[in-house]
Design a protein around this motif. Structure first.
Motif, mmCIF file in Angstrom:
data_model
loop_
_atom_site.group_PDB
_atom_site.id
_atom_site.type_symbol
_atom_site.label_atom_id
_atom_site.label_comp_id
_atom_site.label_asym_id
_atom_site.label_seq_id
_atom_site.Cartn_x
_atom_site.Cartn_y
_atom_site.Cartn_z
ATOM 1 N N ARG A 17 57.294 -26.280 103.689
ATOM 2 C CA ARG A 17 56.332 -25.572 102.837
ATOM 3 C C ARG A 17 56.840 -25.528 101.394
ATOM 4 O O ARG A 17 56.113 -25.778 100.444
ATOM 5 N N THR A 31 54.428 -19.656 97.774
ATOM 6 C CA THR A 31 53.416 -20.591 98.295
ATOM 7 C C THR A 31 52.013 -20.231 97.794
ATOM 8 O O THR A 31 51.029 -20.834 98.235
ATOM 9 N N GLY A 32 51.922 -19.267 96.896
ATOM 10 C CA GLY A 32 50.605 -18.825 96.419
ATOM 11 C C GLY A 32 50.136 -19.596 95.189
ATOM 12 O O GLY A 32 50.613 -20.700 94.897
ATOM 13 N N THR A 33 49.218 -18.986 94.459
ATOM 14 C CA THR A 33 48.594 -19.638 93.309
ATOM 15 C C THR A 33 49.378 -19.362 92.023
ATOM 16 O O THR A 33 49.570 -20.250 91.196
ATOM 17 N N VAL A 34 49.820 -18.134 91.873
ATOM 18 C CA VAL A 34 50.354 -17.700 90.583
ATOM 19 C C VAL A 34 51.872 -17.888 90.476
ATOM 20 O O VAL A 34 52.374 -18.396 89.465
ATOM 21 N N THR A 48 43.770 -9.405 85.730
ATOM 22 C CA THR A 48 42.413 -9.093 86.200
ATOM 23 C C THR A 48 42.028 -10.179 87.220
ATOM 24 O O THR A 48 42.569 -10.173 88.310
ATOM 25 N N TYR A 94 41.319 -4.656 99.767
ATOM 26 C CA TYR A 94 42.333 -5.280 98.899
ATOM 27 C C TYR A 94 42.664 -4.316 97.761
ATOM 28 O O TYR A 94 43.830 -3.973 97.534
ATOM 29 N N SER A 143 50.599 -6.341 90.359
ATOM 30 C CA SER A 143 49.502 -5.526 90.887
ATOM 31 C C SER A 143 48.204 -6.218 90.478
ATOM 32 O O SER A 143 48.163 -7.441 90.306
ATOM 33 N N LYS A 178 46.165 -2.340 97.152
ATOM 34 C CA LYS A 178 46.918 -2.604 95.926
ATOM 35 C C LYS A 178 47.091 -1.295 95.142
ATOM 36 O O LYS A 178 48.106 -1.094 94.482
ATOM 37 N N ARG A 203 57.574 -17.410 104.715
ATOM 38 C CA ARG A 203 57.388 -17.363 106.168
ATOM 39 C C ARG A 203 56.822 -18.715 106.623
ATOM 40 O O ARG A 203 56.283 -19.474 105.794
ATOM 41 N N GLY A 212 55.478 -11.130 94.112
ATOM 42 C CA GLY A 212 54.128 -11.631 93.788
ATOM 43 C C GLY A 212 53.305 -11.894 95.032
ATOM 44 O O GLY A 212 52.182 -12.360 94.937
ATOM 45 N N ALA A 213 53.867 -11.613 96.208
ATOM 46 C CA ALA A 213 53.117 -11.890 97.448
ATOM 47 C C ALA A 213 52.133 -10.772 97.738
ATOM 48 O O ALA A 213 52.411 -9.602 97.495
ATOM 49 N N ALA A 214 50.980 -11.151 98.227
ATOM 50 C CA ALA A 214 49.986 -10.165 98.679
ATOM 51 C C ALA A 214 48.911 -10.919 99.441
ATOM 52 O O ALA A 214 48.798 -12.143 99.324
ATOM 53 N N ILE A 233 42.411 -14.041 88.014
ATOM 54 C CA ILE A 233 43.168 -15.194 87.515
ATOM 55 C C ILE A 233 42.389 -16.471 87.826
ATOM 56 O O ILE A 233 42.087 -16.749 88.986
HETATM 57 N N1 LIG Z 1 44.427 -14.438 92.107
HETATM 58 C C1 LIG Z 1 43.955 -13.482 91.362
HETATM 59 O O1 LIG Z 1 42.856 -13.575 90.799
HETATM 60 C C2 LIG Z 1 44.783 -12.244 91.147
HETATM 61 C C3 LIG Z 1 44.323 -11.298 90.209
HETATM 62 C C4 LIG Z 1 45.083 -10.165 89.978
HETATM 63 C C5 LIG Z 1 46.256 -9.970 90.657
HETATM 64 N N2 LIG Z 1 46.673 -10.894 91.567
HETATM 65 C C6 LIG Z 1 47.937 -10.639 92.263
HETATM 66 O O2 LIG Z 1 48.791 -11.723 91.992
HETATM 67 C C7 LIG Z 1 49.648 -11.943 93.105
HETATM 68 C C8 LIG Z 1 49.578 -13.392 93.496
HETATM 69 O O3 LIG Z 1 48.241 -13.705 93.851
HETATM 70 P P1 LIG Z 1 47.798 -15.186 94.244
HETATM 71 O O4 LIG Z 1 46.439 -15.385 93.732
HETATM 72 O O5 LIG Z 1 48.866 -16.144 93.870
HETATM 73 O O6 LIG Z 1 47.712 -15.046 95.815
HETATM 74 P P2 LIG Z 1 47.679 -16.194 96.893
HETATM 75 O O7 LIG Z 1 47.439 -17.521 96.274
HETATM 76 O O8 LIG Z 1 46.782 -15.767 97.982
HETATM 77 O O9 LIG Z 1 49.169 -16.196 97.450
HETATM 78 C C9 LIG Z 1 49.653 -15.108 98.151
HETATM 79 C C10 LIG Z 1 51.129 -15.302 98.429
HETATM 80 O O10 LIG Z 1 51.585 -14.151 99.141
HETATM 81 C C11 LIG Z 1 52.202 -14.586 100.344
HETATM 82 N N3 LIG Z 1 51.998 -13.627 101.429
HETATM 83 C C12 LIG Z 1 50.867 -12.974 101.732
HETATM 84 N N4 LIG Z 1 51.057 -12.226 102.840
HETATM 85 C C13 LIG Z 1 52.341 -12.436 103.221
HETATM 86 C C14 LIG Z 1 53.142 -11.959 104.284
HETATM 87 N N5 LIG Z 1 52.656 -11.096 105.181
HETATM 88 N N6 LIG Z 1 54.410 -12.394 104.394
HETATM 89 C C15 LIG Z 1 54.900 -13.262 103.483
HETATM 90 N N7 LIG Z 1 54.209 -13.750 102.457
HETATM 91 C C16 LIG Z 1 52.941 -13.352 102.325
HETATM 92 C C17 LIG Z 1 51.500 -15.891 100.682
HETATM 93 O O11 LIG Z 1 52.303 -16.592 101.612
HETATM 94 P P3 LIG Z 1 51.633 -17.546 102.725
HETATM 95 O O12 LIG Z 1 51.371 -18.833 102.020
HETATM 96 O O13 LIG Z 1 52.675 -17.634 103.770
HETATM 97 O O14 LIG Z 1 50.379 -16.885 103.191
HETATM 98 C C18 LIG Z 1 51.413 -16.528 99.296
HETATM 99 O O15 LIG Z 1 52.646 -17.064 98.925
HETATM 100 C C19 LIG Z 1 49.183 -10.980 94.191
HETATM 101 O O16 LIG Z 1 50.019 -9.866 94.183
HETATM 102 C C20 LIG Z 1 47.797 -10.593 93.771
HETATM 103 O O17 LIG Z 1 47.451 -9.304 94.234
HETATM 104 C C21 LIG Z 1 45.975 -12.028 91.814
#
Ligand SMILES: NC(=O)c1ccc[n+]([C@@H]2O[C@H](COP(=O)([O-])OP(=O)(O)OC[C@H]3O[C@@H](n4cnc5c(N)ncnc54)[C@H](OP(=O)(O)O)[C@@H]3O)[C@@H](O)[C@H]2O)c1
Length: 436
Positions: A45, A9-12, A204, A176, A148, A180, A34, A99-101, A206
């Motif tokens: 969802r 459900t996230g961005t990536v 870095t 954060y 990561s 991580k 969840r 990929g969740a965080a 995204i």
């Molecule tokens: N975005 C960036 O710029 C960036 C840069 C470097 C690395 N990253 C890494 O790339 C990964 C993906 O990032 P993103 O930008 O796609 O993040 P995001 O859009 O915030 O999405 C986070 C995802 O993790 C899930 N999640 C978070 N806490 C959870 C929990 N307690 N139980 C179950 N699911 C949970 C969220 O589910 P819900 O929808 O249920 O909350 C969502 O699907 C992460 O590991 C992040 O650290 C991101």
């Protein structure tokens, strides 16, 4: 290939899954989801994520019909997964993508530790059970792909090294980065001690897609751009600092290639723009020119952000915060409390903007060349060639177009801004008319 995936459900992650659907013949997915805070059911969802995917109708239907949803609760034992389903995972899963965080920068350590560290440990426990099962039954080796972040290295005065299997982060910028880093230490330890097949990806920042300019999440540099457009960020600092932004479609293309080609199984791959990082000044200058010549709100004035020394900037931020805090104390007007919260949120972004962050990426570039069909990350900015001529190859303009088309994903209401602008200008117009 049969995958267990977190973060759908996230961005990536949805973009990675989209890619896997296109690259593989018959991928099967178990998605860990969840319920959301509004109580939306996991199926609803998931369906809304799939509807937003760039897939043709048959691929979308296939994904909807053939995917299995696994309801999880990170705080529970074995992620709260139904025991029968847990056994099914042990029997079937061939690859895990974690990929969740929680990517927010303003969370308390104890709180954010759960999604970022505890979750990773529980995913590893599942990985370990599947690994043992596959060893006993002579099945192919399982691989864990863990996302990561380059920012797990925290504050670093020098270019951030590609030091796998070592990892010596600096002081974390926020909880954060801290959590991580903790999760990365945990994963590295497993690689070192058990020679596990684990690939750690280190993107870095995204940003939006290089092809379309679109994004699902408007944070960090998007917020800075938005505040600049709204005239709410008159000052900034560290004009020459570089932001390392990589487009989501490139990140997803690299990760999905690594997963589907199935040739690279252990190590760290940094997904960075490295020397192509974009300077804050470029971001400001090109953004300012674009917004002033394409502003959808007539009469709206965009002040150009001015650069001041870092200590002046930090002082101004603290003074402003103290002022709003005092105003809230005196008036109890919730607007002031909101302002304090907004500034605190921005403060979480500042280390990324005002701090020195340069990422080495030459080793990872070699890995990307060798194991994927991708080349270096597309650059956000136009570049100069050896003759000093400007080559228009950057995708920043697409990002800028998207921000105006979507109003930063709904954060900016242009109609309201137009009304406010008109109201603001009204007395001047009336005065002008009466003088004629
Ligand atoms: N975005 C960036 O710029 C960036 C840069 C470097 C690395 N990253 C890494 O790339 C990964 C993906 O990032 P993103 O930008 O796609 O993040 P995001 O859009 O915030 O999405 C986070 C995802 O993790 C899930 N999640 C978070 N806490 C959870 C929990 N307690 N139980 C179950 N699911 C949970 C969220 O589910 P819900 O929808 O249920 O909350 C969502 O699907 C992460 O590991 C992040 O650290 C991101």
């Amino acid at each position: 290939m049969i995958y267990f995936v977190t973060g759908i459900t996230g961005t990536v992650v949805p973009v990675i899954v989209e890619n896997l659907m296109k690259k593989e013949k018959d991928p099967v997915f178990y998605f860990a989801i969840r319920k959301d805070s509004k109580g939306n059911h996991i199926r609803a969802r998931f369906e809304s994520v799939v509807l937003g995917m760039d897939l043709d109708n048959s691929a979308r239907q296939k994904l909807l019909q053939e995917s299995k949803l696994v309801e999880i609760d990170v705080e529970k034992e074995k992620l709260g997964i139904d025991p029968d389903l847990y056994s099914e995972l042990i029997l079937n899963i061939e690859k895990i993508l974690h990929g969740a965080a929680d990517v927010r920068f303003d969370q308390l350590y104890e709180k954010i530790k759960v999604p970022n560290v505890v979750f990773t440990k529980k995913i590893y426990a599942l990985f370990n059970e599947i690994k043992l099962h596959r060893e006993i039954y002579g099945k192919s080796k399982l691989t864990l792909y863990y996302i990561s972040t380059g920012y797990a290295y925290g504050i670093y005065k020098k270019p951030i090294p590609e030091d796998f299997p070592e990892f010596h982060p600096g002081k974390p910028d926020n909880t954060y980065a801290q959590t991580k880093a903790e999760a990365k230490f945990f994963i590295l330890d497993k690689i070192k001690r058990f020679n596990d097949q684990i690939v750690i990806f280190e993107p870095t920042i995204i940003g939006g897609s290089a092809q379309t300019g679109k994004t699902k999440t408007y944070n960090l540099h998007y917020i800075v751009m938005m505040l600049g457009y709204m005239g709410k960020l008159p000052f900034l600092t560290s004009s020459e600092n570089r932001l390392d932004i990589v487009p989501v479609d490139w990140v997803a293309a690299v990760i999905s290639d690594i997963m589907s080609k199935d040739e690279y199984h252990q190590g760290v791959m940094r997904l960075a723009s490295g020397s192509e990082g974009i300077s804050i000044k470029y971001l400001r200058d090109v953004g300012y020119d674009f917004y002033t010549s394409n502003d959808p709100v007539p009469g709206h004035h965009i002040p150009k952000i001015r650069f001041v020394p870092r200590y002046v900037f930090n002082l101004m931020v603290q003074l402003q915060k103290s002022f709003y805090r005092a105003m809230y104390f005196c008036t109890r007007n919730k607007r002031f409390r909101k302002m304090v919260k907004g500034i605190s949120l921005l403060e979480g972004y500042f280390p990324y903007i005002t701090g020195y962050k340069v990422f080495e990426n030459s080793k990872s570039r070699e890995l990307i060349e060798k194991y994927t069909d991708c080349s270096a990350a597309p650059s956000l900015q136009d570049v100069f060639n050896e003759k000093g001529e400007l080559v228009k190859k950057g995708y920043y303009r697409k990002i800028l177009v998207d921000t105006l088309e979507t109003g930063w994903g709904g954060l900016v209401d242009f109609e309201r801004l137009e009304e406010k602008t008109a109201t603001y200008k009204a007395p001047q117009a009336a005065y002008g008319t009466s003088r004629k």
